[in-house]
Design an enzyme around this catalytic site. Structure first.
Site, PDB file in Angstrom:
ATOM      1  CB  CYS A 139      10.430  -0.150   2.683  1.00  0.00           C
ATOM      2  SG  CYS A 139      11.000   0.425   1.096  1.00  0.00           S
TER       3      CYS A 139
ATOM      4  CB  SER B 255       4.995  -7.345   5.664  1.00  0.00           C
ATOM      5  OG  SER B 255       3.927  -8.165   5.251  1.00  0.00           O
TER       6      SER B 255
ATOM      7  CD  GLU C 284      -5.613  -6.193   0.025  1.00  0.00           C
ATOM      8  OE1 GLU C 284      -4.585  -5.892  -0.629  1.00  0.00           O
ATOM      9  OE2 GLU C 284      -5.654  -7.143   0.831  1.00  0.00           O
ATOM     10  NE  ARG C 285      -3.386  -2.454   3.702  1.00  0.00           N
ATOM     11  CZ  ARG C 285      -2.464  -2.554   4.642  1.00  0.00           C
ATOM     12  NH1 ARG C 285      -2.554  -1.824   5.725  1.00  0.00           N
ATOM     13  NH2 ARG C 285      -1.442  -3.361   4.505  1.00  0.00           N
TER      14      ARG C 285
ATOM     15  CG  PHE D 114      -0.260   0.489   2.498  1.00  0.00           C
ATOM     16  CD1 PHE D 114      -0.178   1.849   2.787  1.00  0.00           C
ATOM     17  CD2 PHE D 114       0.331  -0.402   3.389  1.00  0.00           C
ATOM     18  CE1 PHE D 114       0.463   2.301   3.941  1.00  0.00           C
ATOM     19  CE2 PHE D 114       0.979   0.040   4.536  1.00  0.00           C
ATOM     20  CZ  PHE D 114       1.042   1.397   4.801  1.00  0.00           C
TER      21      PHE D 114
ATOM     22  CD  GLU E 250       8.447  -2.722   8.248  1.00  0.00           C
ATOM     23  OE1 GLU E 250       7.861  -3.794   8.012  1.00  0.00           O
ATOM     24  OE2 GLU E 250       8.896  -1.991   7.355  1.00  0.00           O
TER      25      GLU E 250
ATOM     26  CE  LYS F 263      -2.824  -8.401  -4.567  1.00  0.00           C
ATOM     27  NZ  LYS F 263      -3.245  -7.421  -3.519  1.00  0.00           N
TER      28      LYS F 263
HETATM   29  P1  NAD Z   1       1.614  -6.531   3.011  1.00  0.00           P
HETATM   30  O1  NAD Z   1       2.652  -7.580   3.110  1.00  0.00           O
HETATM   31  O2  NAD Z   1       0.485  -6.556   3.975  1.00  0.00           O
HETATM   32  O3  NAD Z   1       0.918  -6.561   1.557  1.00  0.00           O
HETATM   33  C1  NAD Z   1       1.676  -6.615   0.382  1.00  0.00           C
HETATM   34  C2  NAD Z   1       0.886  -7.345  -0.690  1.00  0.00           C
HETATM   35  O4  NAD Z   1       0.658  -8.692  -0.260  1.00  0.00           O
HETATM   36  C3  NAD Z   1      -0.483  -6.732  -0.971  1.00  0.00           C
HETATM   37  O5  NAD Z   1      -0.699  -6.712  -2.364  1.00  0.00           O
HETATM   38  C4  NAD Z   1      -1.442  -7.668  -0.249  1.00  0.00           C
HETATM   39  O6  NAD Z   1      -2.700  -7.757  -0.898  1.00  0.00           O
HETATM   40  C5  NAD Z   1      -0.733  -8.992  -0.306  1.00  0.00           C
HETATM   41  N1  NAD Z   1      -1.054  -9.836   0.857  1.00  0.00           N
HETATM   42  C6  NAD Z   1      -1.448  -9.423   2.086  1.00  0.00           C
HETATM   43  N2  NAD Z   1      -1.628 -10.478   2.891  1.00  0.00           N
HETATM   44  C7  NAD Z   1      -1.334 -11.587   2.176  1.00  0.00           C
HETATM   45  C8  NAD Z   1      -1.303 -12.988   2.476  1.00  0.00           C
HETATM   46  N3  NAD Z   1      -1.612 -13.455   3.697  1.00  0.00           N
HETATM   47  N4  NAD Z   1      -0.935 -13.833   1.503  1.00  0.00           N
HETATM   48  C9  NAD Z   1      -0.599 -13.388   0.285  1.00  0.00           C
HETATM   49  N5  NAD Z   1      -0.598 -12.068  -0.048  1.00  0.00           N
HETATM   50  C10 NAD Z   1      -0.960 -11.174   0.888  1.00  0.00           C
HETATM   51  O7  NAD Z   1       2.382  -5.136   3.042  1.00  0.00           O
HETATM   52  P2  NAD Z   1       1.768  -3.685   3.162  1.00  0.00           P
HETATM   53  O8  NAD Z   1       1.270  -3.476   4.554  1.00  0.00           O
HETATM   54  O9  NAD Z   1       0.873  -3.414   2.027  1.00  0.00           O
HETATM   55  O10 NAD Z   1       3.082  -2.798   2.931  1.00  0.00           O
HETATM   56  C11 NAD Z   1       3.964  -2.455   3.964  1.00  0.00           C
HETATM   57  C12 NAD Z   1       5.137  -3.407   4.037  1.00  0.00           C
HETATM   58  O11 NAD Z   1       5.838  -3.416   2.797  1.00  0.00           O
HETATM   59  C13 NAD Z   1       6.154  -2.984   5.068  1.00  0.00           C
HETATM   60  O12 NAD Z   1       6.643  -4.128   5.718  1.00  0.00           O
HETATM   61  C14 NAD Z   1       7.245  -2.331   4.252  1.00  0.00           C
HETATM   62  O13 NAD Z   1       8.535  -2.313   4.828  1.00  0.00           O
HETATM   63  C15 NAD Z   1       7.228  -3.187   3.040  1.00  0.00           C
HETATM   64  N6  NAD Z   1       7.840  -2.523   1.894  1.00  0.00           N
HETATM   65  C16 NAD Z   1       9.050  -2.985   1.481  1.00  0.00           C
HETATM   66  C17 NAD Z   1       9.680  -2.363   0.426  1.00  0.00           C
HETATM   67  C18 NAD Z   1      11.007  -2.859  -0.066  1.00  0.00           C
HETATM   68  O14 NAD Z   1      11.377  -2.512  -1.170  1.00  0.00           O
HETATM   69  N7  NAD Z   1      11.725  -3.658   0.690  1.00  0.00           N
HETATM   70  C19 NAD Z   1       9.076  -1.280  -0.211  1.00  0.00           C
HETATM   71  C20 NAD Z   1       7.829  -0.847   0.249  1.00  0.00           C
HETATM   72  C21 NAD Z   1       7.217  -1.488   1.308  1.00  0.00           C
END
Ligand code: NAD
Length: 498
Positions: free
Chosen positions: A280, A225, A175-176, A148, A382, A172
């Site tokens: 991140c 994450s 969804e937020r 998101f 985090e 994909k």
């Molecule tokens: P998230 O892991 O909740 O979601 C990321 C994606 O995974 C979304 O598209 C979501 O729909 C999907 N998803 C969520 N739950 C799932 C599940 N149980 N099984 C499969 N797919 C699932 O992350 P977020 O809250 O949207 O974003 C924040 C996180 O992303 C933080 O941890 C941040 O550090 C990380 N991030 C990392 C980078 C990097 O380059 N390392 C960059 C940006 C964000």
């Protein structure tokens, strides 16, 4: 209620069985609903991608680049609308939302140079009458699963490079905040991108699993994450795909005794609290070296943090806006409480923050915790909110060790006037991206982005030449054009080059 639909060539067809709420985090209200797709929706997108991709791959790279040039112009022309839309679903302030779009456009600019970077290698006369050359060919269908926190930049990291190489791409998004990814796909079409080359499917775990298991999808890029990144990596690789999966972070800023503290405080406030800490590459851990540095830093940080202005995302004077959801706000506040229970000193408490006129918004006040130590859970994990933790290091070696031993290894920064210390730090630290007097060292688009340890699974980074490698396969051709006279070689012996 506004409904946010998939972008699939020919339309997804059929009513959505499930929908998710999209919030306005400024007000804490549902503002739209997004359809949540499943295997059947993905199958339609894959079918369209399979139909479109061969002709796109056969289009010469200069023409593919021209579509990206036009796409860049259209995104620029729509910058205000995109930034406002982004800000209304994410909560980051509009100026920061423009930065989100711009950092994605930087990768589009890089991808406009695709004819040049796709050139292969050539060896003339590798053996008698033998030439060897290599070419990079698209994977076919690639998919991206994005978080998101950068709904414009991260999709563009992926699809700009993937489609430039000649792939069809299925995104994909989170969804937020799914509206900006949809607008980007629409603008790609308007720029002349063929139908089926850039599609958007919405969804949650159901859609992610469908992508990971789909036999026609050859490569998956994930950002989110760490636990989910690890899961995506394992499941995708088990299904025979190429996967890169970027995860969470806990970046440290090392402050050496000789650093310019006014500059450091300015940089730390922006990097720890900008975008409500939901980056991140945020800097949520300050590591002053030596007690004297710690005391001087703390004395300057407190008034600077107290002066920060939290406001709604369209407030031009606000430094940062709300966090993305009620659940995330509760989670951040839980971690602040946990840090206090573990022995951290709560210097500035941002819990329970209410913005006048927007009392239901998901705001968290800026928070400062001192005397945090490496054995605390709240340090290890985090928090992803406007929370800065001070971890005091006794000397340079301990300051190198803290980020090096942390489970995450995304980014790190050192603030110093000493070139030797900076050079030594960059050399020794066990982290993927390093800033020297640069608080948020996100590499420019023609370099490459990627962390180490639990911040990234897989072996190639985003964008730059690593991105080109990820979204393409190398093919090597060894050729000779015999003149008709037998060369007398023994065909039963492994060929050597004579
Ligand atoms: P998230 O892991 O909740 O979601 C990321 C994606 O995974 C979304 O598209 C979501 O729909 C999907 N998803 C969520 N739950 C799932 C599940 N149980 N099984 C499969 N797919 C699932 O992350 P977020 O809250 O949207 O974003 C924040 C996180 O992303 C933080 O941890 C941040 O550090 C990380 N991030 C990392 C980078 C990097 O380059 N390392 C960059 C940006 C964000």
């Amino acid at each position: 209620m506004r409904q946010i639909d998939h972008v699939i060539a020919g339309g997804a067809g059929g009513a959505a069985a499930r929908k998710g709420d999209v919030y306005d985090p400024n007000r804490g209200e549902v503002q739209a609903q997004v359809v949540l797709g499943d295997q059947a929706v993905l199958d339609k997108a894959v079918e369209a991608a399979l139909a479109a991709q061969p002709a796109w791959a056969a289009t010469n790279p200069q023409k593919r680049a021209r579509v990206l040039f036009r796409f860049k112009e259209l995104v620029e022309a729509n910058m205000d609308e995109l930034a406002r839309l982004l800000s209304s679903e994410h909560g980051k302030v509009v100026a920061d939302a423009k930065g989100d779009v711009q950092r994605g456009l930087d990768v589009v600019e890089f991808a406009c140079g695709i004819p040049h970077v796709l050139k292969g290698e050539f060896t003339q006369g590798a053996g008698p009458g033998i030439d060897v050359f290599s070419m990079r060919q698209p994977i076919g269908i690639g998919a991206g699963i994005t978080p998101f926190n950068f709904p414009a930049m991260i999709p563009m990291w992926m699809f700009a490079v993937a489609v430039a190489v000649g792939n069809a791409f299925i995104l994909k998004p989170s969804e937020r905040d799914p509206s900006v990814p949809v607008r980007l796909a629409e603008l790609f079409r308007e720029a002349g991108g063929p139908e089926g080359i850039l599609q958007v499917v919405h969804g949650d775990k159901v859609m992610v699993d469908a992508i990971l298991d789909h036999p026609a999808i050859g490569a998956v890029s994930f950002v989110g994450s760490s636990d989910i990144a690890h899961y995506v990596y394992n499941r995708g690789v088990a299904a025979g795909k190429r996967v890169q999966a970027m995860g969470g972070a806990k970046n440290h800023g090392i402050i050496m005794p000789d650093a310019d503290l006014d500059q450091v405080v300015n940089d730390l406030c922006g990097a720890a609290f900008g975008s409500a800490g939901e980056r991140c590459m945020a800097l949520p851990v300050a590591v002053p070296v030596g007690e004297d540095t710690a005391e001087r830093l703390r004395a300057k940080l407190i008034p600077a943090i107290e002066a920060l202005r939290v406001g709604i995302s369209t407030d031009d004077d606000a430094h940062y806006g709300p966090v993305v959801s009620a659940q995330h706000k509760a989670n951040i506040e839980k971690w602040i409480g946990r840090c206090v229970e573990e022995g951290g000193e709560l210097v500035i408490d941002g819990r329970g923050f209410k913005l006048q006129g927007n009392e239901n918004g998901y705001f968290v006040g800026p928070t400062l915790l001192d005397h945090v130590t490496a054995d605390m859970d709240s340090y290890h994990n985090e928090i992803f909110g406007p929370v800065l933790q001070i971890v005091r290091a006794k000397d340079f070696d301990e300051a190198v060790e803290l980020p090096s031993k942390h489970q995450y290894g995304n980014g790190v920064a050192i603030f110093t006037r000493n070139g030797h210390a900076a050079r030594e730090f960059a050399q020794r630290v066990n982290v993927g991206m390093v800033g020297v007097n640069v608080p948020i060292p996100v590499p420019v688009a023609y370099h490459t982005f990627g962390g180490w340890k639990r911040s990234a699974f897989g072996d190639t980074n985003q964008h730059g030449m690593e991105g080109i490698k990820f979204w393409s396969k190398v093919k090597t051709v060894t050729q000779r054009w015999p003149d008709g006279s037998p060369d007398g070689s023994n065909a039963f012996v492994i060929p050597t080059m004579g």
